[in-house]
Structures are given as C-alpha cells and as structure tokens.
Motif scaffolding. Structure first.
Motif, mmCIF file in Angstrom:
data_model
loop_
_atom_site.group_PDB
_atom_site.id
_atom_site.type_symbol
_atom_site.label_atom_id
_atom_site.label_comp_id
_atom_site.label_asym_id
_atom_site.label_seq_id
_atom_site.Cartn_x
_atom_site.Cartn_y
_atom_site.Cartn_z
ATOM 1 N N GLN A 162 -2.700 18.747 36.091
ATOM 2 C CA GLN A 162 -2.041 19.233 37.300
ATOM 3 C C GLN A 162 -0.531 18.997 37.226
ATOM 4 O O GLN A 162 0.275 19.861 37.602
ATOM 5 C CB GLN A 162 -2.608 18.505 38.532
ATOM 6 C CG GLN A 162 -4.039 18.846 38.868
ATOM 7 C CD GLN A 162 -4.137 20.004 39.841
ATOM 8 O OE1 GLN A 162 -3.130 20.592 40.227
ATOM 9 N NE2 GLN A 162 -5.355 20.347 40.225
ATOM 10 N N PHE A 163 -0.165 17.824 36.741
ATOM 11 C CA PHE A 163 1.254 17.471 36.644
ATOM 12 C C PHE A 163 1.977 18.434 35.714
ATOM 13 O O PHE A 163 3.069 18.936 36.015
ATOM 14 C CB PHE A 163 1.395 16.036 36.138
ATOM 15 C CG PHE A 163 2.820 15.551 36.053
ATOM 16 C CD1 PHE A 163 3.484 15.109 37.183
ATOM 17 C CD2 PHE A 163 3.502 15.532 34.853
ATOM 18 C CE1 PHE A 163 4.800 14.658 37.118
ATOM 19 C CE2 PHE A 163 4.816 15.089 34.766
ATOM 20 C CZ PHE A 163 5.467 14.652 35.911
ATOM 21 N N GLY A 164 1.380 18.711 34.551
ATOM 22 C CA GLY A 164 2.002 19.631 33.605
ATOM 23 C C GLY A 164 2.094 21.041 34.148
ATOM 24 O O GLY A 164 3.122 21.724 34.002
ATOM 25 N N CYS A 165 1.008 21.479 34.804
ATOM 26 C CA CYS A 165 0.988 22.848 35.324
ATOM 27 C C CYS A 165 1.857 23.008 36.568
ATOM 28 O O CYS A 165 2.145 24.140 36.986
ATOM 29 C CB CYS A 165 -0.446 23.263 35.649
ATOM 30 S SG CYS A 165 -1.487 23.492 34.182
ATOM 31 N N SER A 166 2.279 21.903 37.182
ATOM 32 C CA SER A 166 3.127 22.001 38.372
ATOM 33 C C SER A 166 4.480 22.629 38.052
ATOM 34 O O SER A 166 5.193 23.067 38.963
ATOM 35 C CB SER A 166 3.326 20.612 38.990
ATOM 36 O OG SER A 166 4.109 19.777 38.140
ATOM 37 N N TYR A 167 4.841 22.659 36.760
ATOM 38 C CA TYR A 167 6.109 23.272 36.364
ATOM 39 C C TYR A 167 5.973 24.780 36.158
ATOM 40 O O TYR A 167 6.964 25.458 35.904
ATOM 41 C CB TYR A 167 6.634 22.613 35.083
ATOM 42 C CG TYR A 167 7.050 21.180 35.294
ATOM 43 C CD1 TYR A 167 8.314 20.873 35.788
ATOM 44 C CD2 TYR A 167 6.179 20.126 35.019
ATOM 45 C CE1 TYR A 167 8.700 19.557 35.995
ATOM 46 C CE2 TYR A 167 6.556 18.819 35.230
ATOM 47 C CZ TYR A 167 7.824 18.529 35.716
ATOM 48 O OH TYR A 167 8.193 17.222 35.923
#
Length: 514
Positions: A162-167
């Motif tokens: 989720q953290f990576g895809c938040s960008y």
C-alpha cells in the motif's frame, strides 16, 4: 495415503504445521488493506468520502463475513475434513479479492469484503484445529502460534505494498494492492493438495491405516514403532472410542458438563483478545497517530510501518518460547502490560490534547507538544509489542487445544466466531468513539485488559506440554475458579501406561468373549 506425499514434506512437522498458516496471513492482508487507504485521496473520491460511521461499516463488513465463515466450520471441518476446508477458504478468498479490486462503489466493496471475510472466518477457525491435531505436544504451541505470526506478516507486507502504491496516481494506488492479495490464497489452495489430512480426523472416520502412516511420517521419521507414534496413536484411538460411547456429535455436546466450561474459556479468550484494543492499533493506527499530533501523510505512513514491523518481530519470541513459558503467564502479563500502556496513551491524549480541525474534520488532537507526540507513539508501539509476544499467539493456541475431539471443530468455530463478533462491533464502533469521546476510548480498552487479567488468573488452567488427550485430565480436576492450583504434572502419561491399559482392555475383552 502418505506415500503419495513428498517424503520431505510429510516427514517434517514444521513444514506441514506452518504452511497452513498462510490462511492466517489472509486476515492480516485484509487489516492493512483498509488501514493503508485511510489517507488515500483516490479512495475517498471513488467511495465518496465516507464518514466515520460509514468507514466503520466498510471495515466491519469483513469481520461480519468472518463471523459467518467461522460458524460454517462446524459442519464443514467435521464432514469434509480440515484440509479440504482450508482449500475451500482459499477459493472463497480469491472471489472476494476480485470483487474488492473491481469495486466501483461502497456496496460492491462491502460485498467483496464480506466474501473475503467468510474465507478468513473459515481459515482462522480450522487452521489452528488442523495444526493442533498434527503436531506433537512439545511443539504444538509453537506451530499454532505461527497463525498469529502469519497474520502479522500479512499486515506488514500488505501495508508496504500500500505504501509503495500510494505514490501512484488514481485508483491503481489501492486496486493493485487489493488485487495482489489473492496470490497467497492461490499458493495456499494449490499447496494444501500435497499436505496430509489430520490423523485425528482420519481415525474418527475409520481410516486408521492412513492416520498411522501420517503420524509415523510426522513424528517418527516414518517409523511406525516409534514410542511417540505408538503413544499418540493409541491415545487418539482410545479418546475417539470413548467419545463415540458418549453419543452422536451435536451442538448439545457443547453444553455438557466439563465441555461448557471450556467453551466459555475459549470464547472469553477470543473476546478479551479483541477488547484488548489491539485491532484499534491495527485498523485505525492512522487515526491514533493523527490524534497524537503526527502530521504529514508520509510521516504518518512511515510511523505506521514501524508498528507493523514491530508486530512481526515481537511475535517471534512467543513462537520460540510459548511451550516453555506456558499459556497462563503470557495471558496475564500481556493483558496487564496492554492496560498500562493504553492508560498512558489515554492520559497523555487527555492531558495535552484539545478539539481541533484536521483535514476538515473535528478531532481530538495534540498540537505543539513534540515530546508528548513522541511519547504516545512509543506507548502505542509498546502496546502492540506487548500483544504480539503474549495474547496474540495464545489467543489462537489455547482454544485449539482445550476441547475433546468430538466437539473440537464446533467449539473452536464458536470461539473464533466470538472473535469475529467483537471484531465486527469494534471495527464499526471505534471511529465514532474516537470522534466523540476521543482519549476516553483508550481508558475503556485499558479497563477491559485489567478485567481480562483477573479472569485469566482465576479461571484459565495451564495446558502447555500436554497431549490433547492429557488435557482432558486437566479439566477433569474441577478447579473452576482456582486454575493456579492445577499442577503441571496432572494428566501426564507415558508409553508404559498406555501399553498397560491396552493390555488390560484386551484381556477384559477376551474374558467377555469367553
């Protein structure tokens, strides 16, 4: 039957016992699949900026489905076997993940989460049963507690995705993580085809040769005459024979003397694990840190990720030492520690916070007190660590080992359903609680923890280092409100005792025939 398995797989109890834990990982994936989007603007736009009550309902839809799934285990696991029920759970998860990934409105999202929840309910109830029935007493707690470890891994991995895809821009920022979460279910469903069925379930269904083969592979390196294999095989047969004389398996058995007490213990332990406040720290950690005064989306996400890493790391000591430390000390220590740290969080929030506007919403927030903000974050971390090393693993291990074979699947499913019932209630209630009574919410959960500690001290006997059959002797002692009085030697038996009993039974049988 075991001959069809790879010798390496069938002969290694750690591989057999831990692989099914992927089912627990599905629960973890779901937790952070929601917590990771609570600050995602694309999510808000697609689902029309859900209010605290609406967001609570979206989150709670998963445990609502899990409640149904946990109750369904009662029939499925006894009729079709533990292994096949786990495979079914993986198939249902794939359907739920697909619907979530494609969701275009709240209704479709909730339906997908309910279906995924059914899968989680099935796996969370049947996996501990499966693990407890295929492992030796010396490592049973270690392997069943890996269910909790897999949950923490699921939470952490999904959160970093989720953290990576938040960008990413647009809906891909949350659809990709929701789609990727079906991969573990595929691995679980396909992989379980090569793993053995529970030997206790096989004996109960008249397939003794297959059960002996599996026990020999798992606990005796293929040697059918190994002492542990002989002991366990004879004890299981005796217990199954005894239970058959007690009558047909039914829900009425859950209310029989000796069993009803254990149903109460299993259900209350799962209840206390939810009322400990742990899932507040998992589902809504962004709200907690936001109220503590931690500003900036990036900083909040990083702080959250530290919490999830600690959750994984601090479950490891419990996995290694749960059979040495025992269940009771971990339950008591965990509830006391969590109550203490939640009191600190609530006290600091109440003493230094005030109602303020954050992103257009009225929340209780601490401003311009960096040291207090850091203290609350640290206390939150310590609260999670306390749960990870104590109540988390024990809450799955203890209910899976205290019930007789004839009611084990039904009783564990009822206990697990209690977990999901309270999970559902809290998932829905916490956002409105934080937006209305704010810091007082933490004191409510602290009080629950202190009440749980008292309950654990008086009513929960130790079960570590005993076979599932020996645990029957523990609960036959009748110490309902003085669990500490039961010696660790109660119920302990050795191979010579079993052989002697078998010889007496055979002699009595031959006399009756004569």
């Amino acid at each position: 039957m075991a001959k069809g398995y790879s010798a390496r797989i069938a002969g290694n109890p750690y591989i057999v016992g831990s692989f099914a834990c992927i089912g627990g990982g599905l629960f973890g994936l779901d937790i952070s699949s929601m917590s990771g989007v609570l600050s995602n603007q694309a999510y808000f736009e697609v689902f029309h900026n859900p209010t605290s009550n609406a967001q609570g309902a979206i989150v709670a839809s998963m445990p609502a489905g899990s409640l149904v799934g946990a109750l369904a285990v009662t029939g499925l696991a006894d009729r079709f076997g533990r292994k096949n029920t786990i495979i079914l759970a993986s198939l249902i998860w794939m359907i739920g993940s697909t619907l979530q990934c494609a969701a275009i409105n709240r209704g479709m999202l909730c339906v997908g989460r309910v279906i995924s929840g059914i899968s989680v309910g099935l796996s969370s109830a049947v996996v501990p049963v499966y693990q407890s029935e295929i492992t030796a007493p010396s490592i049973r707690g270690r392997l069943v507690s890996m269910q909790q470890w897999s949950i923490t891994w699921g939470i952490m991995l999904q959160y970093f995705v989720q953290f990576g895809c938040s960008y990413l821009n647009g809906t891909a920022s949350f659809r990709i993580p929701w789609g990727l979460q079906m991969i573990p279910a595929v691995v679980l469903g396909v992989g379980m085809l090569w793993f053995p069925e529970s030997p206790r379930w096989l004996i109960d269904h008249g397939r003794e040769d297959e059960a002996l083969e599996i026990l020999a592979d798992l606990h005796g390196n293929g040697n059918h005459n190994d002492e542990l294999v002989v002991l366990e095989f004879e004890e299981i047969k005796q217990q199954v024979t005894f239970e058959r004389t007690e009558g047909a398996k039914s829900y009425a058995d859950l209310f029989k003397p000796g069993v009803f007490r254990r149903v109460g213990l299993g259900c209350s332990l799962q209840m206390w694990s939810q009322l400990s406040g742990m899932n507040v720290m998992m589902y809504y950690i962004i709200y907690v840190f936001q109220g503590a005064g931690l500003t900036g989306r990036r900083g909040n996400l990083i702080a959250d990720s530290v919490q999830y890493v600690l959750n994984v790391l601090f479950t490891i000591p419990a996995i290694i030492y749960i059979d040495r430390w025992g269940r009771r000390p971990l339950m008591i220590a965990g509830s006391l520690l969590m109550g203490f740290f939640l009191c600190l969080v609530g006290g600091l929030q109440g003493g230094y916070g005030a109602w303020g506007d954050v992103d257009g919403s009225q929340v209780w927030v601490i401003s311009n007190h960096d040291s207090v903000t850091k203290a609350i974050i640290v206390c939150s971390y310590l609260c999670v660590c306390s749960f990870a090393v104590t109540l988390g693993p024990v809450s799955w291990t203890y209910p899976a080992e205290i019930f007789p074979m004839r009611v084990r699947a039904k009783a564990v499913s009822i206990a697990t359903a209690t977990n999901w019932l309270f999970n559902f209630a809290l998932a829905w209630a916490v956002p409105p609680a934080l937006s209305s009574i704010a810091w007082k919410t933490y004191f409510i959960f602290a009080a629950f923890n202190f009440a749980a500690a008292i309950h654990f001290i008086f009513c929960f006997p130790e079960t570590a280092q005993r076979t599932l059959e020996e645990i029957e002797e523990v609960f036959a002692q009748g110490h309902i409100f003085s669990a500490w009085a039961i010696s660790r030697d109660v119920g302990k038996r050795n191979l010579q005792d079993v052989i002697a009993e078998k010889a007496i039974d055979e002699k009595d049988g031959s006399i009756e025939k004569a």
